[in-house]
Design a protein around this motif. Structure first.
Motif, mmCIF file in Angstrom:
data_model
loop_
_atom_site.group_PDB
_atom_site.id
_atom_site.type_symbol
_atom_site.label_atom_id
_atom_site.label_comp_id
_atom_site.label_asym_id
_atom_site.label_seq_id
_atom_site.Cartn_x
_atom_site.Cartn_y
_atom_site.Cartn_z
ATOM 1 N N UNK A 38 -29.328 -7.399 0.196
ATOM 2 C CA UNK A 38 -28.590 -8.163 1.158
ATOM 3 C C UNK A 38 -28.230 -7.410 2.396
ATOM 4 N N UNK A 39 -28.160 -7.909 3.597
ATOM 5 C CA UNK A 39 -27.718 -7.466 4.620
ATOM 6 C C UNK A 39 -26.669 -8.154 5.262
ATOM 7 N N UNK A 40 -25.255 -7.645 5.170
ATOM 8 C CA UNK A 40 -24.220 -8.340 5.326
ATOM 9 C C UNK A 40 -23.499 -7.724 6.578
ATOM 10 N N UNK A 41 -23.222 -8.687 7.509
ATOM 11 C CA UNK A 41 -22.247 -8.359 8.734
ATOM 12 C C UNK A 41 -20.739 -8.987 8.556
ATOM 13 N N UNK A 42 -19.859 -8.360 8.608
ATOM 14 C CA UNK A 42 -18.289 -8.859 8.858
ATOM 15 C C UNK A 42 -17.522 -8.341 9.996
ATOM 16 N N UNK A 101 -18.638 -13.685 18.076
ATOM 17 C CA UNK A 101 -18.386 -13.844 19.555
ATOM 18 C C UNK A 101 -18.280 -12.456 19.894
ATOM 19 N N UNK A 102 -17.766 -12.330 21.149
ATOM 20 C CA UNK A 102 -17.677 -11.130 21.989
ATOM 21 C C UNK A 102 -16.089 -10.887 22.219
ATOM 22 N N UNK A 103 -15.745 -9.572 22.364
ATOM 23 C CA UNK A 103 -16.511 -8.277 22.358
ATOM 24 C C UNK A 103 -17.040 -8.047 20.778
ATOM 25 N N UNK A 104 -18.083 -7.343 20.813
ATOM 26 C CA UNK A 104 -18.880 -7.051 19.497
ATOM 27 C C UNK A 104 -17.740 -6.037 18.640
ATOM 28 N N UNK A 105 -17.249 -6.411 17.454
ATOM 29 C CA UNK A 105 -16.768 -5.513 16.756
ATOM 30 C C UNK A 105 -16.785 -5.758 15.216
ATOM 31 N N UNK A 106 -18.000 -5.203 14.782
ATOM 32 C CA UNK A 106 -18.358 -5.650 13.497
ATOM 33 C C UNK A 106 -18.807 -4.486 12.413
ATOM 34 N N UNK A 107 -19.153 -4.702 11.206
ATOM 35 C CA UNK A 107 -19.853 -3.602 10.568
ATOM 36 C C UNK A 107 -20.867 -4.283 9.716
ATOM 37 N N UNK A 108 -21.924 -3.550 9.268
ATOM 38 C CA UNK A 108 -22.898 -3.979 8.578
ATOM 39 C C UNK A 108 -23.295 -3.383 7.387
ATOM 40 N N UNK A 109 -23.471 -3.818 6.234
ATOM 41 C CA UNK A 109 -23.628 -3.201 4.844
ATOM 42 C C UNK A 109 -24.888 -3.698 4.320
ATOM 43 N N UNK A 110 -25.452 -2.766 3.516
ATOM 44 C CA UNK A 110 -26.715 -3.005 2.704
ATOM 45 C C UNK A 110 -26.049 -3.198 1.439
ATOM 46 N N UNK A 111 -26.457 -4.309 0.766
ATOM 47 C CA UNK A 111 -25.893 -4.432 -0.584
ATOM 48 C C UNK A 111 -27.047 -4.567 -1.563
ATOM 49 N N UNK A 112 -27.346 -3.712 -2.436
ATOM 50 C CA UNK A 112 -28.298 -3.526 -3.545
ATOM 51 C C UNK A 112 -27.765 -4.372 -4.642
ATOM 52 N N UNK A 113 -28.315 -5.627 -4.908
ATOM 53 C CA UNK A 113 -28.014 -6.454 -6.109
ATOM 54 C C UNK A 113 -28.695 -5.955 -7.308
ATOM 55 N N UNK A 114 -27.970 -5.784 -8.381
ATOM 56 C CA UNK A 114 -28.654 -5.208 -9.480
ATOM 57 C C UNK A 114 -29.258 -6.202 -10.369
#
Length: 329
Positions: free
Chosen positions: A8-12, A316-329
């Motif tokens: 899963x690619x997740x951005x927050x 929205x803007x300005x861009x201030x986010x993080x993205x994580x790769x979640x490997x689901x077992x």
């Protein structure tokens, strides 16, 4: 990529933590996933050129469709590899690498390909480039796989001609041309494959099943475990009726015309088909391996663009986010 494991690619937004710091946000995401359920690693997404809101909404829809296309291409290339390798799962797994890495390693160490997909291009240009590449991979692999299947079909048909029964196999190596009436204006010889259990009935009745069968013309040609091949001579004007009556009696008429050198030609055709099949097997396997790798890379780049566009639309803007790769077992 496969059913197990899933990714899963997740951005927050970074604001999920009081500090608004990206590292703290990633740590917070990691704490929500227990080791029994999966693992979390940072996933870097470049900042792309953003157009108008209307363009972003349209691009979100385009990327959703393009992602489905890419997923389909990856699946079709995988199916082609499975067919070429005849379901050998160990070999298939060896072929399924991404940029010469296991898929999991490629995802965990993903970096946007700045050479092929320059981040200074517009989103519309990047989407168009990725779509063309996915379509090209699909066409190349599908075309080569189709060639391979065609030559496999041809080879199988030639092999059946050499190894089948007298009711189906080629007769070039079976029939002595001296048994055939050739170049006659009135007579012709028919080759009939008769089931072994019916030979007595055939020899008893073949002269009378239609008019103008040459008496006592039945000549033994060859036999196998299932049937016996006979040559029978009739007058041409009643040949069609004789053939029809043979079929009614479940005796198999064989179409055969003697051609000088026919046996050698069949052998050459079989050798050529064998060589073509081996060559195309190797070409299809190599193209399938590179095609799967390239298709997965295109797919992931499309996913990155989709996450970016939907992140902008959602946070929205300005861009201030993080993205994580979640490997689901």
């Amino acid at each position: 990529m496969s059913k197990d494991p899933r990714y899963i690619l997740l951005s927050l937004p970074s604001s999920i933590t009081p500090s608004h710091h990206r590292d703290d946000a990633l740590e917070a995401i990691g704490k929500t996933i227990s080791p029994d359920n999966g693992s979390v690693v940072p996933f870097a997404i470049p900042e792309f050129k953003i157009g108008t809101l209307d363009a972003l909404v349209q691009q979100a829809d385009e990327l959703a469709r393009l992602e489905a296309l890419c997923q389909g291409v990856v699946g079709k290339v995988g199916d082609a590899l499975r067919s070429v390798l005849e379901g050998d799962e160990e070999q298939i797994a060896n072929m399924k690498t991404v940029n010469d890495k296991p898929a999991d390693q490629y995802l965990r160490t993903f970096q946007w390909n700045k050479v092929k997909y320059r981040a200074d291009k517009s989103l519309a240009e990047l989407i168009d480039l990725l779509q063309k590449e996915a379509t090209s991979i699909d066409n190349d692999v599908r075309g080569k796989f189709s060639q391979y299947n065609q030559v496999k079909t041809t080879l199988a048909a030639l092999q059946r001609k050499q190894t089948g029964t007298l009711s189906t196999k080629s007769l070039a190596s079976v029939v002595d041309p001296r048994l055939l009436v050739q170049d006659s204006e009135y007579l012709e010889t028919h080759l009939i494959a008769v089931p072994s259990r019916s030979t007595k009935e055939f020899l008893k009745s073949y002269e009378t099943i239609s008019p103008m069968v040459v008496p006592r013309s039945s000549t033994f040609v060859a036999s196998d475990d299932e049937s016996t091949l006979y040559a029978v001579t009739t007058f041409k004007k009643h040949s069609a009726e004789f053939i029809h009556k043979c079929r009614e009696n479940k005796w198999t008429p064989r179409d055969y015309k003697y051609v000088e050198g026919g046996e050698e030609k069949e052998r050459q055709d079989l050798d050529r088909a064998n060589a073509d099949a081996r060559r195309l097997w190797g070409e299809t396997l190599r193209l399938g391996r590179t095609g799967w790798s390239e298709a997965v890379m295109v797919w992931i780049h499309v996913l990155v663009l989709r996450v970016f566009v939907e992140t902008v639309l959602r946070y929205g803007l300005p861009l201030d986010f993080v993205c994580a790769l979640i490997k689901v077992c």
